[in-house]
Scaffold this active site. Structure first.
Site, mmCIF file in Angstrom:
data_model
loop_
_atom_site.group_PDB
_atom_site.id
_atom_site.type_symbol
_atom_site.label_atom_id
_atom_site.label_comp_id
_atom_site.label_asym_id
_atom_site.label_seq_id
_atom_site.Cartn_x
_atom_site.Cartn_y
_atom_site.Cartn_z
ATOM 1 N N GLU A 33 20.827 -94.365 -15.678
ATOM 2 C CA GLU A 33 21.293 -93.800 -16.931
ATOM 3 C C GLU A 33 20.970 -92.313 -17.010
ATOM 4 O O GLU A 33 19.953 -91.858 -16.492
ATOM 5 C CB GLU A 33 20.622 -94.527 -18.093
ATOM 6 C CG GLU A 33 20.806 -96.021 -17.964
ATOM 7 C CD GLU A 33 20.367 -96.808 -19.182
ATOM 8 O OE1 GLU A 33 20.702 -97.981 -19.245
ATOM 9 O OE2 GLU A 33 19.702 -96.234 -20.064
ATOM 10 N N CYS A 77 18.983 -85.262 -19.535
ATOM 11 C CA CYS A 77 17.834 -86.002 -19.015
ATOM 12 C C CYS A 77 18.309 -86.795 -17.787
ATOM 13 O O CYS A 77 19.162 -87.667 -17.892
ATOM 14 C CB CYS A 77 17.324 -86.925 -20.128
ATOM 15 S SG CYS A 77 15.917 -87.896 -19.620
ATOM 16 N N CYS A 127 11.024 -97.697 -10.879
ATOM 17 C CA CYS A 127 9.853 -96.858 -10.574
ATOM 18 C C CYS A 127 8.728 -97.771 -10.123
ATOM 19 O O CYS A 127 8.528 -98.852 -10.684
ATOM 20 C CB CYS A 127 9.418 -96.063 -11.807
ATOM 21 S SG CYS A 127 8.015 -94.961 -11.468
ATOM 22 N N CYS A 155 3.602 -97.831 -15.144
ATOM 23 C CA CYS A 155 2.872 -97.489 -16.370
ATOM 24 C C CYS A 155 3.098 -98.616 -17.371
ATOM 25 O O CYS A 155 4.203 -99.135 -17.498
ATOM 26 C CB CYS A 155 3.348 -96.149 -16.923
ATOM 27 S SG CYS A 155 3.088 -94.803 -15.768
ATOM 28 N N CYS A 209 6.099 -98.511 -20.114
ATOM 29 C CA CYS A 209 7.396 -97.932 -19.728
ATOM 30 C C CYS A 209 8.328 -99.028 -19.226
ATOM 31 O O CYS A 209 7.974 -99.775 -18.304
ATOM 32 C CB CYS A 209 7.175 -96.876 -18.647
ATOM 33 S SG CYS A 209 8.703 -96.282 -17.918
ATOM 34 N N GLY A 214 12.486 -93.149 -13.176
ATOM 35 C CA GLY A 214 11.853 -92.829 -11.905
ATOM 36 C C GLY A 214 10.797 -91.739 -11.998
ATOM 37 O O GLY A 214 10.720 -90.996 -12.981
ATOM 38 N N SER A 247 9.062 -83.667 -14.935
ATOM 39 C CA SER A 247 7.983 -84.403 -15.598
ATOM 40 C C SER A 247 7.361 -85.366 -14.593
ATOM 41 O O SER A 247 8.066 -86.096 -13.895
ATOM 42 C CB SER A 247 8.566 -85.180 -16.774
ATOM 43 O OG SER A 247 7.614 -86.094 -17.281
ATOM 44 N N SER A 306 2.671 -86.123 -17.821
ATOM 45 C CA SER A 306 2.581 -87.285 -18.711
ATOM 46 C C SER A 306 1.111 -87.681 -18.813
ATOM 47 O O SER A 306 0.588 -88.365 -17.939
ATOM 48 C CB SER A 306 3.402 -88.435 -18.127
ATOM 49 O OG SER A 306 4.765 -88.117 -18.201
ATOM 50 N N HIS A 336 -0.899 -89.019 -21.809
ATOM 51 C CA HIS A 336 -0.986 -90.313 -22.519
ATOM 52 C C HIS A 336 -2.392 -90.811 -22.847
ATOM 53 O O HIS A 336 -2.539 -91.767 -23.603
ATOM 54 C CB HIS A 336 -0.236 -91.432 -21.782
ATOM 55 C CG HIS A 336 1.144 -91.069 -21.407
ATOM 56 N ND1 HIS A 336 2.043 -90.510 -22.285
ATOM 57 C CD2 HIS A 336 1.811 -91.157 -20.221
ATOM 58 C CE1 HIS A 336 3.185 -90.284 -21.665
ATOM 59 N NE2 HIS A 336 3.074 -90.660 -20.419
ATOM 60 N N ASN A 375 8.561 -95.743 -27.935
ATOM 61 C CA ASN A 375 9.856 -96.383 -28.163
ATOM 62 C C ASN A 375 9.768 -97.830 -27.701
ATOM 63 O O ASN A 375 9.573 -98.093 -26.515
ATOM 64 C CB ASN A 375 10.952 -95.664 -27.369
ATOM 65 C CG ASN A 375 11.271 -94.326 -27.998
ATOM 66 O OD1 ASN A 375 11.476 -94.228 -29.202
ATOM 67 N ND2 ASN A 375 11.282 -93.280 -27.189
ATOM 68 N N CYS A 433 13.494 -92.098 -24.920
ATOM 69 C CA CYS A 433 12.537 -92.092 -23.802
ATOM 70 C C CYS A 433 12.000 -93.489 -23.556
ATOM 71 O O CYS A 433 11.593 -94.160 -24.498
ATOM 72 C CB CYS A 433 11.308 -91.256 -24.129
ATOM 73 S SG CYS A 433 11.638 -89.579 -24.452
HETATM 74 N N1 SAH Z 1 8.148 -90.585 -14.271
HETATM 75 C C1 SAH Z 1 8.063 -89.373 -14.975
HETATM 76 C C2 SAH Z 1 9.302 -88.999 -15.773
HETATM 77 C C3 SAH Z 1 10.043 -90.085 -16.530
HETATM 78 S S1 SAH Z 1 9.488 -90.722 -18.038
HETATM 79 C C4 SAH Z 1 6.850 -89.369 -15.868
HETATM 80 O O1 SAH Z 1 6.247 -90.417 -16.055
HETATM 81 O O2 SAH Z 1 6.500 -88.292 -16.337
HETATM 82 C C5 SAH Z 1 9.664 -89.435 -19.268
HETATM 83 C C6 SAH Z 1 8.560 -89.545 -20.351
HETATM 84 O O3 SAH Z 1 8.763 -90.692 -21.202
HETATM 85 C C7 SAH Z 1 7.183 -89.715 -19.731
HETATM 86 O O4 SAH Z 1 6.247 -88.916 -20.369
HETATM 87 C C8 SAH Z 1 6.917 -91.179 -19.988
HETATM 88 O O5 SAH Z 1 5.562 -91.472 -19.922
HETATM 89 C C9 SAH Z 1 7.531 -91.389 -21.342
HETATM 90 N N2 SAH Z 1 7.751 -92.795 -21.685
HETATM 91 C C10 SAH Z 1 7.907 -93.850 -20.861
HETATM 92 N N3 SAH Z 1 8.084 -94.979 -21.561
HETATM 93 C C11 SAH Z 1 8.053 -94.645 -22.868
HETATM 94 C C12 SAH Z 1 8.206 -95.384 -24.077
HETATM 95 N N4 SAH Z 1 8.437 -96.676 -24.072
HETATM 96 N N5 SAH Z 1 8.138 -94.699 -25.234
HETATM 97 C C13 SAH Z 1 7.935 -93.359 -25.249
HETATM 98 N N6 SAH Z 1 7.802 -92.617 -24.135
HETATM 99 C C14 SAH Z 1 7.842 -93.252 -22.954
HETATM 100 FE FE1 SF4 Z 2 7.402 -94.396 -13.635
HETATM 101 FE FE2 SF4 Z 2 7.235 -92.378 -15.410
HETATM 102 FE FE3 SF4 Z 2 7.742 -94.905 -16.219
HETATM 103 FE FE4 SF4 Z 2 5.319 -94.275 -15.289
HETATM 104 S S1 SF4 Z 2 6.320 -93.455 -17.161
HETATM 105 S S2 SF4 Z 2 6.513 -96.109 -14.747
HETATM 106 S S3 SF4 Z 2 5.829 -92.825 -13.692
HETATM 107 S S4 SF4 Z 2 9.046 -93.634 -14.956
#
Ligand code: SAH
Ligand code: SF4
Length: 382
Positions: free
Chosen positions: A96, A109, A116, A120, A123, A170, A202, A224, A226, A304, A347
């Protein structure tokens, strides 16, 4: 019998590679520049339209090369102007891409992998596991398709994509070469000519690749974070067990230093706020201490939700309280607005199915093709 030759996809070639390729065919360097402009600056995928290229060369290109973007299988505009595409990649999986218009810019984006591997805990992409890396053509192809979708026939190209964030599906630094090559094309004057400040990568903190990145390209970096301590970050971002906070932050600081005019360079800190997990005032204070030596701005992302995530988005009260504490402690803090919620484009909701050719994947694509609603697609994920 003549063997069918596989055509080279010129879409994913950086300028130096394209020059090398043209020279290997006995063509002049400037031909590569011309063709690059046609492909990326004008959005052309048909050699016939390259009117300043000789007919003979056009015919030759047609025989050996192609300009092949991913296939868009679904596209939708959200009420707030956000546009989302689902693209089918070779092998059948979908990814996407999301375009977010704002007053003075348009941010795309972009995804870097199908799924991935870093898992995390909050995610949805991570929850789906890893399928494969995208190629340079598949990464830059998302920019190509998005830019083209705003073109109006017979009119000059609309430059709607002013910013790119590698924040789709990813972990970009786990697919280093194709991602960096695609970013070189984003910056390339003969392609998209996006300024280096407006391309952001990112990462969840892949230390050796952040080091490598700084030696090769100058783009904006987002980390990222967190969590403000290793104990909590180990749980949320498992990669932290390999590269703990201190190491990640000093590598990011070094990246800023390498990228010249360091006074103006800042690291973007992304911090997804999860109710009663990492959103206490004590976390804000600990984060303020942790980041004291690093020029940065903080972007808070309210979580989200997705099915069975086990996390909740905090109340607006808690979100604002967290923001205000960081602001009081001297930080520049923004709260990321949720965009494209109605088309499931926020996100962490980018959850194009990842298991190649499985029944679920086929069901997903069918639902998407039939314009299925987000809720129906969520059902197909279960
Ligand atoms: N893999 C990379 C980039 C993709 S994610 C990374 O982790 O940085 C883009 C951003 O969205 C990251 O900061 C990620 O941690 C955040 N993200 C992932 N899942 C989310 C969710 N469910 N709600 C809000 N942000 C989220
Ligand atoms: Fe992968 Fe980024 Fe999602 Fe972590 S937040 S699982 S690194 S896409």
């Amino acid at each position: 019998m003549a063997e069918a030759v596989e055509k080279v996809n010129l879409l994913g070639m950086t300028l130096p590679k394209m020059i090398e390729w043209f020279e290997a065919m006995g063509e002049k360097k400037f031909r590569a520049v011309q063709v690059m402009k046609w492909i990326h600056a004008h959005g052309v995928d048909d050699f016939e339209q390259m009117t300043d290229v000789s007919k003979k060369l056009r015919e030759k290109l047609q025989r050996v090369a192609e300009i092949r973007p991913p296939e868009v299988i679904w596209q939708k505009d959200s009420a707030d102007g956000t546009r989302k595409w689902v693209m089918r990649m070779d092998g059948g999986s979908a990814i996407e891409t999301v375009f977010i218009p704002e007053d003075d810019r348009g941010t795309l984006c972009v995804s870097s992998q199908i799924g991935c591997a870093l898992d995390c805990s909050f995610c949805s992409t991570g929850k789906q596991g890893f399928s494969r890396d995208l190629t340079t053509a598949e990464i830059i192809g998302q920019v190509w398709l998005a830019a083209k979708s705003f073109d109006k026939p017979g009119q000059p190209r609309e430059r709607r994509v002013t910013n790119v964030v590698m924040m789709g599906m990813g972990e970009p630094l786990m697919n280093y070469r194709p991602v960096v090559d695609a970013m070189h094309l984003m910056l390339e004057d003969n392609a998209y000519g996006i300024s280096k400040r407006r391309v952001t990568l990112s990462t969840s903190g892949v230390v050796p690749e952040i080091e490598r990145l700084g030696d090769e390209i100058d783009v904006s970096l987002a980390l990222s974070l967190h969590a403000p301590n290793d104990e909590l970050r180990n749980k949320l971002v498992p990669l932290n067990r390999k590269y703990p906070l201190e190491q990640v932050l000093s590598t990011c600081r070094e990246y800023l230093r390498k990228c010249g005019d360091s006074k103006k360079r800042v690291l973007t800190i992304e911090y997804t706020l999860m109710n009663q997990v990492n959103d206490e005032l004590a976390h804000a204070e600990q984060m303020a201490n942790l980041l004291r030596e690093i020029p940065c701005k903080i972007n808070l992302i309210p979580f989200n939700p997705f099915p069975n995530s086990g996390y909740e988005r905090p109340s607006n009260n808690r979100i604002h309280r967290f923001r205000d504490r960081l602001t009081e402690l001297g930080y520049n803090v923004t709260i990321r607005k949720t965009r494209g919620d109605d088309i499931d484009a926020a996100c962490g909701q980018l959850a194009g199915q990842v298991q190649d050719r499985t029944r679920r994947q086929e069901r997903f694509i069918k639902l998407v093709e039939a314009g299925g609603t987000a809720a129906e697609r969520d059902f197909s994920k279960r």
